[in-house]
Motif scaffolding. Structure first.
Motif, mmCIF file in Angstrom:
data_model
loop_
_atom_site.group_PDB
_atom_site.id
_atom_site.type_symbol
_atom_site.label_atom_id
_atom_site.label_comp_id
_atom_site.label_asym_id
_atom_site.label_seq_id
_atom_site.Cartn_x
_atom_site.Cartn_y
_atom_site.Cartn_z
ATOM 1 N N GLU A 34 81.337 -93.172 -26.541
ATOM 2 C CA GLU A 34 81.350 -92.598 -25.191
ATOM 3 C C GLU A 34 82.531 -93.151 -24.393
ATOM 4 O OE1 GLU A 34 78.654 -92.325 -21.145
ATOM 5 O OE2 GLU A 34 77.718 -92.986 -23.001
ATOM 6 N N HIS A 35 82.806 -94.425 -24.561
ATOM 7 C CA HIS A 35 83.928 -95.052 -23.866
ATOM 8 C C HIS A 35 85.249 -94.389 -24.258
ATOM 9 C CE1 HIS A 35 85.926 -98.326 -21.728
ATOM 10 N NE2 HIS A 35 86.790 -98.361 -22.719
ATOM 11 N N MET A 36 85.429 -94.110 -25.549
ATOM 12 C CA MET A 36 86.664 -93.469 -26.015
ATOM 13 C C MET A 36 86.773 -92.041 -25.489
ATOM 14 S SD MET A 36 87.403 -94.922 -29.840
ATOM 15 C CE MET A 36 85.768 -94.882 -30.528
ATOM 16 N N ILE A 37 85.654 -91.330 -25.429
ATOM 17 C CA ILE A 37 85.674 -89.976 -24.865
ATOM 18 C C ILE A 37 86.084 -90.028 -23.407
ATOM 19 C CG2 ILE A 37 84.202 -88.022 -24.199
ATOM 20 C CD1 ILE A 37 82.631 -88.594 -26.851
ATOM 21 N N ASN A 38 85.514 -90.966 -22.655
ATOM 22 C CA ASN A 38 85.892 -91.117 -21.244
ATOM 23 C C ASN A 38 87.354 -91.515 -21.108
ATOM 24 O OD1 ASN A 38 83.336 -90.437 -20.300
ATOM 25 N ND2 ASN A 38 82.624 -92.548 -20.350
ATOM 26 N N PHE A 39 87.827 -92.347 -22.019
ATOM 27 C CA PHE A 39 89.234 -92.748 -22.007
ATOM 28 C C PHE A 39 90.137 -91.524 -22.170
ATOM 29 C CE2 PHE A 39 93.072 -93.759 -24.421
ATOM 30 C CZ PHE A 39 93.661 -94.707 -23.610
ATOM 31 N N LEU A 40 89.788 -90.669 -23.110
ATOM 32 C CA LEU A 40 90.594 -89.463 -23.328
ATOM 33 C C LEU A 40 90.570 -88.557 -22.096
ATOM 34 C CD1 LEU A 40 89.657 -88.703 -27.020
ATOM 35 C CD2 LEU A 40 91.851 -89.541 -26.154
ATOM 36 N N HIS A 41 89.458 -88.487 -21.424
ATOM 37 C CA HIS A 41 89.399 -87.701 -20.189
ATOM 38 C C HIS A 41 90.305 -88.308 -19.121
ATOM 39 C CE1 HIS A 41 86.367 -84.703 -21.085
ATOM 40 N NE2 HIS A 41 85.653 -85.646 -21.693
ATOM 41 N N ARG A 42 90.323 -89.634 -19.035
ATOM 42 C CA ARG A 42 91.181 -90.298 -18.037
ATOM 43 C C ARG A 42 92.651 -90.076 -18.336
ATOM 44 N NH1 ARG A 42 87.890 -94.800 -18.973
ATOM 45 N NH2 ARG A 42 89.615 -95.834 -19.981
ATOM 46 N N GLU A 43 93.003 -90.033 -19.622
ATOM 47 C CA GLU A 43 94.399 -89.866 -20.015
ATOM 48 C C GLU A 43 94.890 -88.441 -19.771
ATOM 49 O OE1 GLU A 43 96.777 -92.132 -21.693
ATOM 50 O OE2 GLU A 43 95.426 -93.428 -20.574
ATOM 51 N N ASN A 44 93.978 -87.540 -19.487
ATOM 52 C CA ASN A 44 94.313 -86.139 -19.276
ATOM 53 C C ASN A 44 94.777 -85.940 -17.839
ATOM 54 O OD1 ASN A 44 94.267 -83.374 -18.870
ATOM 55 N ND2 ASN A 44 92.523 -83.056 -20.191
ATOM 56 N N ASP A 45 95.876 -85.236 -17.655
ATOM 57 C CA ASP A 45 96.393 -84.987 -16.309
ATOM 58 C C ASP A 45 95.473 -84.101 -15.489
ATOM 59 O OD1 ASP A 45 98.628 -86.538 -16.718
ATOM 60 O OD2 ASP A 45 99.881 -84.860 -17.370
ATOM 61 N N ASP A 46 94.528 -83.419 -16.145
ATOM 62 C CA ASP A 46 93.618 -82.538 -15.431
ATOM 63 C C ASP A 46 92.497 -83.299 -14.732
ATOM 64 O OD1 ASP A 46 95.083 -80.361 -16.283
ATOM 65 O OD2 ASP A 46 93.831 -80.039 -18.051
ATOM 66 N N VAL A 47 92.385 -84.595 -14.983
ATOM 67 C CA VAL A 47 91.332 -85.381 -14.358
ATOM 68 C C VAL A 47 91.702 -85.596 -12.890
ATOM 69 C CG1 VAL A 47 90.180 -87.625 -14.342
ATOM 70 C CG2 VAL A 47 90.753 -86.533 -16.504
ATOM 71 N N PRO A 48 90.790 -85.250 -11.996
ATOM 72 C CA PRO A 48 91.110 -85.401 -10.571
ATOM 73 C C PRO A 48 91.245 -86.857 -10.165
ATOM 74 C CG PRO A 48 88.827 -84.742 -10.860
ATOM 75 C CD PRO A 48 89.467 -84.722 -12.215
ATOM 76 N N GLN A 49 92.189 -87.106 -9.307
ATOM 77 C CA GLN A 49 92.375 -88.426 -8.723
ATOM 78 C C GLN A 49 92.326 -88.227 -7.213
ATOM 79 O OE1 GLN A 49 95.911 -90.208 -10.318
ATOM 80 N NE2 GLN A 49 95.237 -89.937 -12.412
ATOM 81 N N ILE A 50 91.397 -88.893 -6.582
ATOM 82 C CA ILE A 50 91.155 -88.694 -5.159
ATOM 83 C C ILE A 50 91.399 -90.008 -4.425
ATOM 84 C CG2 ILE A 50 89.421 -88.084 -3.434
ATOM 85 C CD1 ILE A 50 87.971 -86.556 -5.736
ATOM 86 N N MET A 51 92.097 -89.933 -3.313
ATOM 87 C CA MET A 51 92.294 -91.110 -2.479
ATOM 88 C C MET A 51 91.673 -90.836 -1.119
ATOM 89 S SD MET A 51 95.809 -92.859 -1.148
ATOM 90 C CE MET A 51 95.983 -94.401 -1.987
ATOM 91 N N MET A 52 90.834 -91.739 -0.681
ATOM 92 C CA MET A 52 90.202 -91.587 0.626
ATOM 93 C C MET A 52 90.748 -92.649 1.555
ATOM 94 S SD MET A 52 86.293 -90.795 -0.286
ATOM 95 C CE MET A 52 85.881 -89.519 -1.448
ATOM 96 N N VAL A 53 91.202 -92.230 2.704
ATOM 97 C CA VAL A 53 91.716 -93.158 3.703
ATOM 98 C C VAL A 53 91.017 -92.902 5.025
ATOM 99 C CG1 VAL A 53 93.967 -93.474 2.630
ATOM 100 C CG2 VAL A 53 93.648 -91.613 4.226
ATOM 101 N N GLY A 54 90.911 -93.923 5.817
ATOM 102 C CA GLY A 54 90.289 -93.801 7.126
ATOM 103 C C GLY A 54 90.057 -95.171 7.706
#
Length: 112
Positions: A34-54
């Motif tokens: 499961e960790h390796m599957i999640n790793f592959l998802h993270r390495e994908n540019d399609d994975v959203p990256q969100i930054m919250m500021v306030g």
């Protein structure tokens, strides 16, 4: 076969395998697959990256927890960034400066 080597080099598979194995060895997850599957998802540019500021106490953390729960995106907050093992970072920096490999236990302390 030679075709595999050419394909793997062209698509940077060896580098991907190396990063994935390092993740598993350092993190020692309960479920490596499961960790390796999640790793592959993270390495994908399609994975959203969100930054919250306030401003402080504006609800960033509460919203981030909801997003994390609903989407599976892992949140990193200021406390996570500031809780790094400073001694381990100094040891890793020394290894880099002396062109030595960084030992796994030092990497593990930094990643935790």
């Amino acid at each position: 076969p030679p075709e595999f080597t050419m394909y793997a080099e062209k698509n940077e598979l060896f580098s991907l395998y190396e990063r994935m194995i390092q993740e598993v060895i350092v993190g020692q997850p309960g479920d490596p697959l499961e960790h390796m599957i999640n790793f592959l998802h993270r390495e994908n540019d399609d994975v959203p990256q969100i930054m919250m500021v306030g401003p402080p106490a504006s609800g960033k953390g509460s919203i981030a927890q909801l997003v994390e729960k609903e989407s599976g995106i892992h949140k990193i907050d200021t406390v996570d960034l500031l809780s790094v093992d400073v001694d381990a970072v100094k040891q890793a920096k020394h290894c880099v400066e002396t062109e030595e490999d960084i030992p796994g236990d030092i990497l593990g302390a930094i990643v935790k």
